[in-house]
Design an enzyme around this catalytic site. Structure first.
Site, PDB file in Angstrom:
ATOM      1  N   GLY A  10       0.491  -1.296  -0.001  1.00 47.31           N
ATOM      2  CA  GLY A  10      -0.014   0.188   0.107  1.00 47.31           C
ATOM      3  C   GLY A  10       0.868   1.274  -0.041  1.00 47.31           C
ATOM      4  O   GLY A  10       0.238   2.372   0.641  1.00 47.31           O
ATOM      5  N   LYS A  11       2.122   1.231  -0.624  1.00 42.51           N
ATOM      6  CA  LYS A  11       2.972   2.242  -0.788  1.00 42.51           C
ATOM      7  C   LYS A  11       2.214   3.609  -1.217  1.00 42.51           C
ATOM      8  O   LYS A  11       2.204   4.801  -0.854  1.00 42.51           O
ATOM      9  CB  LYS A  11       4.254   2.054  -1.361  1.00 42.51           C
ATOM     10  CG  LYS A  11       5.180   1.084  -0.624  1.00 42.51           C
ATOM     11  CD  LYS A  11       6.361   0.772  -1.365  1.00 42.51           C
ATOM     12  CE  LYS A  11       6.158   0.743  -2.969  1.00 42.51           C
ATOM     13  NZ  LYS A  11       5.658  -0.751  -2.961  1.00 42.51           N
ATOM     14  N   GLU A  23       4.541   5.083 -12.532  1.00 46.20           N
ATOM     15  CA  GLU A  23       3.795   3.833 -12.752  1.00 46.20           C
ATOM     16  C   GLU A  23       2.581   3.724 -13.483  1.00 46.20           C
ATOM     17  O   GLU A  23       2.160   3.167 -14.065  1.00 46.20           O
ATOM     18  CB  GLU A  23       3.739   3.089 -11.383  1.00 46.20           C
ATOM     19  CG  GLU A  23       3.765   1.511 -11.488  1.00 46.20           C
ATOM     20  CD  GLU A  23       3.777   0.915 -10.183  1.00 46.20           C
ATOM     21  OE1 GLU A  23       3.898  -0.330 -10.139  1.00 46.20           O
ATOM     22  OE2 GLU A  23       3.407   1.736  -9.188  1.00 46.20           O
ATOM     23  N   ARG A  78      -7.960   6.812  -8.391  1.00 46.25           N
ATOM     24  CA  ARG A  78      -7.785   6.293  -7.141  1.00 46.25           C
ATOM     25  C   ARG A  78      -7.809   7.212  -5.863  1.00 46.25           C
ATOM     26  O   ARG A  78      -8.458   7.022  -4.868  1.00 46.25           O
ATOM     27  CB  ARG A  78      -6.148   5.704  -6.832  1.00 46.25           C
ATOM     28  CG  ARG A  78      -5.909   4.229  -7.846  1.00 46.25           C
ATOM     29  CD  ARG A  78      -4.633   3.876  -7.647  1.00 46.25           C
ATOM     30  NE  ARG A  78      -4.569   3.269  -6.527  1.00 46.25           N
ATOM     31  CZ  ARG A  78      -3.468   2.373  -5.961  1.00 46.25           C
ATOM     32  NH1 ARG A  78      -2.366   2.045  -6.990  1.00 46.25           N
ATOM     33  NH2 ARG A  78      -3.319   1.962  -5.000  1.00 46.25           N
ATOM     34  N   ARG A 102      16.034  -1.559  -1.839  1.00 46.42           N
ATOM     35  CA  ARG A 102      16.409  -2.405  -2.959  1.00 46.42           C
ATOM     36  C   ARG A 102      17.450  -1.570  -3.983  1.00 46.42           C
ATOM     37  O   ARG A 102      17.400  -0.281  -4.009  1.00 46.42           O
ATOM     38  CB  ARG A 102      15.296  -2.628  -3.824  1.00 46.42           C
ATOM     39  CG  ARG A 102      15.550  -3.303  -5.369  1.00 46.42           C
ATOM     40  CD  ARG A 102      14.031  -3.532  -5.916  1.00 46.42           C
ATOM     41  NE  ARG A 102      14.302  -4.128  -7.063  1.00 46.42           N
ATOM     42  CZ  ARG A 102      13.391  -4.509  -8.039  1.00 46.42           C
ATOM     43  NH1 ARG A 102      12.017  -4.201  -7.613  1.00 46.42           N
ATOM     44  NH2 ARG A 102      13.413  -4.968  -9.185  1.00 46.42           N
ATOM     45  N   GLU A 103      18.459  -2.337  -4.326  1.00 46.85           N
ATOM     46  CA  GLU A 103      19.371  -1.597  -5.216  1.00 46.85           C
ATOM     47  C   GLU A 103      20.389  -0.755  -4.849  1.00 46.85           C
ATOM     48  O   GLU A 103      21.703  -0.684  -5.431  1.00 46.85           O
ATOM     49  CB  GLU A 103      19.039  -0.980  -6.547  1.00 46.85           C
ATOM     50  CG  GLU A 103      18.172  -1.908  -7.461  1.00 46.85           C
ATOM     51  CD  GLU A 103      17.440  -1.179  -8.480  1.00 46.85           C
ATOM     52  OE1 GLU A 103      17.675  -1.679  -9.631  1.00 46.85           O
ATOM     53  OE2 GLU A 103      16.917   0.046  -8.557  1.00 46.85           O
ATOM     54  N   GLY A 156      22.420   0.868  -1.037  1.00 44.91           N
ATOM     55  CA  GLY A 156      22.720   1.448   0.143  1.00 44.91           C
ATOM     56  C   GLY A 156      22.520   2.899   0.359  1.00 44.91           C
ATOM     57  O   GLY A 156      22.258   3.360   1.380  1.00 44.91           O
ATOM     58  N   LYS A 164      14.408   5.123  10.332  1.00 42.11           N
ATOM     59  CA  LYS A 164      15.558   6.064  10.419  1.00 42.11           C
ATOM     60  C   LYS A 164      14.898   7.593  10.478  1.00 42.11           C
ATOM     61  O   LYS A 164      14.116   7.712   9.660  1.00 42.11           O
ATOM     62  CB  LYS A 164      16.506   6.065   9.031  1.00 42.11           C
ATOM     63  CG  LYS A 164      17.470   7.234   8.985  1.00 42.11           C
ATOM     64  CD  LYS A 164      18.394   7.140   7.781  1.00 42.11           C
ATOM     65  CE  LYS A 164      19.392   8.330   7.763  1.00 42.11           C
ATOM     66  NZ  LYS A 164      20.324   8.112   6.703  1.00 42.11           N
TER      67      LYS A 164
END
Length: 510
Positions: free
Chosen positions: A231-232, A257, A266, A400-401, A403, A442
């Site tokens: 649900g981002k 997207e 939406r 992802r991908e 750091g 963070k």
């Protein structure tokens, strides 16, 4: 006879002065270059003044480039800098004769009596170098523009990337004495004290989240991450609706997207609380049409600016963001999502390196525009392989991908719905169905922690838990239940049970 008449004309043409105004002479200031080098040779304290302004390639004349490089090497080694040491260093480098020999070095040293104006002169040399870079850049673009085998869109991307690199290399910000910064910080504190809600940034619309963050802060890069179906996007859209429609704060939403129409569908589902599939097929009940008519007005006129450019580059984003802030006063930017962006026009050895550049550029843009930027991000599959309630909770290492995303971000939030993994109760036995955890993993300016929200996937909507209420389900003959949302009376049976005596099913992700 004709030849006699033509000869004076040819002679007259040769005698006309030649206009050299537009001659192709590279921008240069050789005397200034020598003045800078002379100042460096007679004053040991001159190099620290110009070291962040000049580089060897900043000098137009190759001899001067070699001499400056020798001076830089000596300064970095904390060795004395004078005619003799620079001559010796050039000899070690094998460039003494190419640099003009000891005679040329002595000559430029003798031309300068003081280093008082070395910074001013250094900036002139730097400006000439930048002008030469721009000429080279424009010439390269012009040459490629004449090449019909090169796609124009790709050339635009290349031009944006090259110009961005050029501006980054030449962008310097001087240090500031602390007094004005202290004044600015005190004003922020005073402004926060005047707010009864304790917010100093843009409110998300969620009380628990605002309590921990004090709102989205200026110049911050906020990463909102999660696995697919968590649900981002729904969370980002719910915040966008809270910010733009409810509080009328200008916001820009870049959707890489979904198309603009899908995005607005939406939002309509969110604002009007109508199931997404009904928005698509138009099969609305009478009460839903009524609710649509009444609530869609909250979106009309909202200062929400949407952009669905596919494959958006960080350079296009920078250009558009500057215009949105300048022309529409946008106070916050959202991007869905980071991994779909690119940095065209720049060369990378890996996708991780490209993502690192993108995240670093987003942080730089947030600082430049002095507004918060919220970027959605995917998580890797490591979450799926872990077991148990705690195992399914995302971790910073799951980003992802790259750091670099974690390093560049001022705040990292995870959207986590245990219900998706068929975990319906927490360790204390609390019901987790229809709930979502916003995990602050963070927080550079404050504490980390969790915020529990209600998730209504059929409406792509996140709510404060205290906002829970009984909503109208379907109009039939019978008793009347008043909607606590818009005050509209809807017909429901007195004994209506939406779940038929069963436990509510898991809330789907829309």
């Amino acid at each position: 006879m004709a030849e006699q008449n033509n000869t004076p004309r040819r002679r007259q043409a040769r005698q006309q002065p030649v206009d050299t105004t537009y001659a192709h002479l590279q921008p240069q200031a050789l005397d200034i270059e020598r003045a800078v080098l002379g100042a460096l040779l007679i004053d040991k304290d001159a190099y620290p003044v110009v070291c962040e302004i000049l580089y060897p390639e900043s000098f137009y004349e190759p001899r001067n480039q070699m001499i400056f490089e020798a001076i830089r090497q000596l300064s970095m080694a904390e060795s004395p800098v004078d005619v003799l040491t620079v001559t010796e260093q050039l000899a070690r480098n094998g460039h003494l004769e190419e640099a003009g020999g000891p005679a040329y070095i002595a000559e430029i040293s003798s031309r300068v009596a003081t280093s008082a104006h070395v910074e001013y002169h250094a900036r002139i040399v730097a400006q000439k170098f930048l002008a030469r870079q721009l000429i080279q850049f424009s010439g390269d673009i012009q040459t490629k523009a004449f090449d019909e085998t090169i796609d124009v869109d790709e050339l635009m991307q290349h031009a944006e990337g090259a110009l961005f690199e050029l501006s980054q290399k030449n962008m310097k910000k001087d240090y500031t004495q602390i007094d004005p910064v202290v004044d600015q910080a005190v004003k922020v504190i005073q402004k926060a004290a005047a707010n009864t809600d304790g917010l100093t940034g843009v409110s998300s619309g969620y009380y628990g989240l605002d309590d921990k963050t004090s709102g989205w802060q200026e110049s911050d890069l906020i990463i909102v991450a999660g696995r697919p179906a968590m649900g981002k996007t729904a969370f980002a859209l719910s915040m966008a609706k809270n910010i733009a429609a409810d509080n009328r704060i200008p916001i820009a939403f870049f959707s890489l997207e979904m198309s603009n129409v899908q995005l607005v569908n939406r939002l309509i589902s969110n604002a009007c609380e109508i199931e997404g599939k009904k928005i698509l097929n138009g099969q609305l009940r009478a009460d839903e049409w009524d609710r649509l008519d009444k609530r869609v007005g909250t979106l009309l006129g909202a200062p929400l600016y949407v952009d669905d450019t596919p494959g958006l580059s960080v350079f296009e984003l920078r250009t558009k963001a500057r215009r949105l802030v300048k022309e529409h006063g946008v106070k916050i930017i959202m991007i869905d999502y980071l991994q779909l962006m690119n940095a065209n026009g720049m060369r990378f050895s890996s996708r991780q390196e490209e993502v690192s550049t993108i995240s670093r550029s987003l942080k730089g843009l947030a600082k430049e525009l002095n507004i918060p930027i919220i970027a959605l991000s995917q998580l890797n599959r490591g979450v799926e392989s872990r077991e148990g309630l705690e195992g399914k909770r995302p971790q910073l290492s799951d980003l992802r991908e790259s750091g670099a995303i974690e390093q560049d971000a001022d705040m990292v939030l995870f959207v986590h719905r245990p219900e998706y993994y068929h975990i319906y109760k927490d360790d204390n036995g609390n019901d987790l169905r229809g709930k979502a955890e916003i995990i602050i993993a963070k927080h550079r300016k404050g504490a980390t922690g969790d915020v529990l929200l209600t998730f209504r996937g059929e409406y792509t909507r996140f709510e404060n838990p205290e906002d829970n209420r009984l909503d109208p389900i379907a109009p039939t003959n019978g008793g009347i239940i008043e909607s606590k949302i818009d005050g509209v009376n809807n017909q429901l049976p007195d004994d209506y049970d939406p779940f038929g005596g069963q436990a509510p099913p898991p809330t789907p992700a829309f």
